[in-house]
Design a protein around this motif. Structure first.
Motif, PDB file in Angstrom:
ATOM      1  N   PHE A   5       0.828  -1.208   0.000  1.00 54.40           N
ATOM      2  CA  PHE A   5       0.000   0.000   0.000  1.00 54.40           C
ATOM      3  C   PHE A   5       0.863   1.260   0.000  1.00 54.40           C
ATOM      4  CE2 PHE A   5      -2.555   3.306   2.070  1.00 54.40           C
ATOM      5  CZ  PHE A   5      -3.692   3.272   1.276  1.00 54.40           C
ATOM      6  N   THR A   6       1.843   1.308   0.896  1.00 50.56           N
ATOM      7  CA  THR A   6       2.673   2.517   1.003  1.00 50.56           C
ATOM      8  C   THR A   6       3.591   2.667  -0.210  1.00 50.56           C
ATOM      9  OG1 THR A   6       4.261   1.261   2.357  1.00 50.56           O
ATOM     10  CG2 THR A   6       2.606   2.581   3.513  1.00 50.56           C
ATOM     11  N   ARG A   7       4.174   1.561  -0.682  1.00 55.34           N
ATOM     12  CA  ARG A   7       5.046   1.664  -1.854  1.00 55.34           C
ATOM     13  C   ARG A   7       4.243   2.005  -3.101  1.00 55.34           C
ATOM     14  NH1 ARG A   7       8.428  -1.252  -5.844  1.00 55.34           N
ATOM     15  NH2 ARG A   7      10.432  -0.167  -5.802  1.00 55.34           N
ATOM     16  N   GLY A   8       3.017   1.503  -3.176  1.00 57.27           N
ATOM     17  CA  GLY A   8       2.165   1.840  -4.307  1.00 57.27           C
ATOM     18  C   GLY A   8       1.860   3.324  -4.360  1.00 57.27           C
ATOM     19  N   LEU A   9       1.502   3.892  -3.223  1.00 57.92           N
ATOM     20  CA  LEU A   9       1.237   5.336  -3.172  1.00 57.92           C
ATOM     21  C   LEU A   9       2.491   6.136  -3.513  1.00 57.92           C
ATOM     22  CD1 LEU A   9      -0.996   5.662   0.027  1.00 57.92           C
ATOM     23  CD2 LEU A   9      -1.721   5.671  -2.361  1.00 57.92           C
ATOM     24  N   TRP A  10       3.635   5.663  -3.026  1.00 57.88           N
ATOM     25  CA  TRP A  10       4.903   6.327  -3.323  1.00 57.88           C
ATOM     26  C   TRP A  10       5.182   6.325  -4.816  1.00 57.88           C
ATOM     27  CZ3 TRP A  10       8.743   9.422  -2.355  1.00 57.88           C
ATOM     28  CH2 TRP A  10      10.003   9.219  -2.883  1.00 57.88           C
ATOM     29  N   LEU A  11       4.941   5.196  -5.488  1.00 64.34           N
ATOM     30  CA  LEU A  11       5.194   5.103  -6.926  1.00 64.34           C
ATOM     31  C   LEU A  11       4.252   6.013  -7.721  1.00 64.34           C
ATOM     32  CD1 LEU A  11       5.843   1.267  -7.399  1.00 64.34           C
ATOM     33  CD2 LEU A  11       7.523   3.127  -7.419  1.00 64.34           C
ATOM     34  N   ILE A  12       3.011   6.110  -7.298  1.00 62.61           N
ATOM     35  CA  ILE A  12       2.065   7.008  -7.968  1.00 62.61           C
ATOM     36  C   ILE A  12       2.556   8.454  -7.854  1.00 62.61           C
ATOM     37  CG2 ILE A  12      -0.280   7.933  -7.936  1.00 62.61           C
ATOM     38  CD1 ILE A  12      -1.198   5.151  -6.937  1.00 62.61           C
ATOM     39  N   PHE A  13       3.005   8.818  -6.660  1.00 63.93           N
ATOM     40  CA  PHE A  13       3.534  10.166  -6.458  1.00 63.93           C
ATOM     41  C   PHE A  13       4.756  10.414  -7.349  1.00 63.93           C
ATOM     42  CE2 PHE A  13       6.770  12.759  -4.264  1.00 63.93           C
ATOM     43  CZ  PHE A  13       6.109  13.976  -4.242  1.00 63.93           C
ATOM     44  N   ILE A  14       5.667   9.443  -7.401  1.00 60.43           N
ATOM     45  CA  ILE A  14       6.871   9.568  -8.218  1.00 60.43           C
ATOM     46  C   ILE A  14       6.511   9.688  -9.704  1.00 60.43           C
ATOM     47  CG2 ILE A  14       8.911   8.317  -9.035  1.00 60.43           C
ATOM     48  CD1 ILE A  14       9.294   9.623  -6.338  1.00 60.43           C
ATOM     49  N   GLU A  15       5.531   8.910 -10.143  1.00 58.43           N
ATOM     50  CA  GLU A  15       5.107   8.962 -11.548  1.00 58.43           C
ATOM     51  C   GLU A  15       4.642  10.359 -11.935  1.00 58.43           C
ATOM     52  OE1 GLU A  15       5.210   7.986 -14.675  1.00 58.43           O
ATOM     53  OE2 GLU A  15       3.953   6.200 -14.624  1.00 58.43           O
ATOM     54  N   LEU A  16       3.838  10.958 -11.086  1.00 54.30           N
ATOM     55  CA  LEU A  16       3.224  12.238 -11.420  1.00 54.30           C
ATOM     56  C   LEU A  16       4.123  13.438 -11.138  1.00 54.30           C
ATOM     57  CD1 LEU A  16      -0.417  11.531 -10.179  1.00 54.30           C
ATOM     58  CD2 LEU A  16       0.500  11.369 -12.499  1.00 54.30           C
ATOM     59  N   THR A  17       5.303  13.195 -10.608  1.00 56.75           N
ATOM     60  CA  THR A  17       6.248  14.282 -10.323  1.00 56.75           C
ATOM     61  C   THR A  17       7.599  14.015 -11.001  1.00 56.75           C
ATOM     62  OG1 THR A  17       6.785  13.182  -8.208  1.00 56.75           O
ATOM     63  CG2 THR A  17       5.159  14.977  -8.159  1.00 56.75           C
TER      64      THR A  17
END
Length: 397
Positions: free
Chosen positions: A92-104
């Motif tokens: 869950f936490t790594r998934g959210l982190w990857l989404i943030f990284i993708e969009l930034t």
């Protein structure tokens, strides 16, 4: 030396991951150097050449293998933990982190636009959101999870006939789930490009997670290799049969072209956006056979692949920035305005660079340079990770 770094990782999986990461760079170098840049379509039967087509086609193996192995890695990570809740929290936490990284970080690497007005949802987003969903799905019984993954992969093309247009919330939700599309926002000031709808990728990740069972410590090696052969050949055979029938499994049927070569190209020209059943069979089948063949191989080439395969996220981020920077330099060499590769929504939709760029041999030369330049950095980071396993944040990189 590689053998000085002790690791419990499975080398054949790292080798495959490293190989697809290197191949992936070829496609991205093509995006920023070859004629047409990011606007050209090398699979267009009316304009492509066999060499250009195969330069693109070979990279089709990258995303499905990467997502599939992300699921496998999740399973293996969880097998070392004391409870599913620990794995669920990590996913869950790594998934959210990857989404943030993708969009930034990743979006900026693609565009070099500080305003980040071009919002691109690609493979890192897909892995991230699939991890978030997998954090819940891992609580299902294993057999139920396997059936769910098979239903999604084999059945999602039944939804191909459902299409939407516009930028209302329901349409955008459907784009995120199953239909690739552009969304123009704020009168053209902002663009939402959903390249990787999540549903089929979720199915691929689920199957990858279930596949991890073959690589647990107590699983018989010979039995694993037998299953790899079965799954590999069965996937390829099913691809050939379904593609030949030409009724179900892909958005675009194949057709007879101007000669036998282009007819063959049409036959293997399956849809990636979203990944069709036939695209998935065509790519994951050979991946299984590769895992079978590489199980006990150890040489200088596999050592290089292992390095990159153990730090794929690090490699992915670095290679995007390096390739885009090279693209700016190349555009300047062509006598064009290098700012055209700062992809604002206006430039992205104008297609000005659609007839600009270098010959294909330049793309291959730059590709080799990129891989050679990045390798020592990847090796240093791999060593750092191996020697600092106590640092929790390294598991997110």
């Amino acid at each position: 030396m590689m053998n000085k770094i002790k690791s419990t990782r499975i080398e054949s999986i790292d080798i495959l991951r490293g190989l697809v990461m290197i191949i992936m760079a070829l496609d991205h170098v093509r995006d920023y150097t070859n004629v047409g840049y990011v606007f050209g379509d090398p699979t267009n039967m009316d304009t492509t050449t066999p060499s250009l087509f195969f330069t693109r086609w070979i990279t089709h193996f990258c995303a499905p293998v990467f997502v599939f192995l992300a699921g496998t890695s999740a399973f293996l990570y969880g097998s070392k933990k004391s409870s599913k809740s620990t794995l669920s929290k990590f996913l869950f936490t790594r998934g959210l982190w990857l989404i943030f990284i993708e969009l930034t970080i990743v979006n900026f690497a693609w565009t070099f636009d500080f305003n980040l007005d071009l919002h691109i949802f690609q493979v890192i987003w897909a892995i991230g959101i699939c991890m978030v969903l997998l954090a819940v799905l891992i609580y299902l019984p294993k057999k139920v999870l396997l059936v769910l993954g098979l239903i999604i992969v084999f059945g999602h093309n039944a939804l191909d006939g459902i299409t939407m247009q516009g930028n209302d919330p329901l349409a955008i939700l459907w784009y995120l789930i199953h239909q690739q599309n552009f969304v123009i926002l704020d009168g053209g000031e902002s663009v939402l490009f959903i390249a990787y709808p999540i549903l089929p990728w979720l199915g691929i990740m689920i199957l990858g997670y279930c596949f991890g069972h073959f690589y647990t410590r107590d699983f018989n090696v010979q039995l694993r290799k037998k299953w790899l052969l079965i799954l590999g050949f069965a996937s390829i055979a099913l691809f050939v049969v379904l593609r030949y029938i030409n009724v179900y499994g892909d958005l675009v049927p194949w057709s007879v072209q101007k000669d036998s070569t282009f007819t063959f190209l049409s036959f293997i020209n399956t849809a990636k956006y979203p990944p069709s059943l036939l695209y998935t069979l065509m790519t994951l089948g050979p991946a299984m056979l590769f895992l079978y063949s590489i199980e006990s191989v150890k040489n200088a080439i596999t050592n290089v692949l292992i390095v990159i395969g153990r730090v794929p996220f690090f490699y992915y981020i670095l290679h995007l920035y390096l390739i885009h920077l090279i693209g700016l330099i190349g555009l300047n060499i062509l006598g064009e305005n290098w700012r055209e590769l700062i992809l604002t929504p206006t430039r992205f939709t104008s297609g000005y660079l659609a007839d600009k760029g270098f010959d294909l041999w330049v793309t291959y030369a730059v590709w080799l340079i990129v891989v050679i330049v990045l390798y020592p950095f990847c090796k240093m980071f791999m060593r750092y990770k191996a020697n600092n396993r106590d640092k929790w944040w390294l598991s997110y990189l």
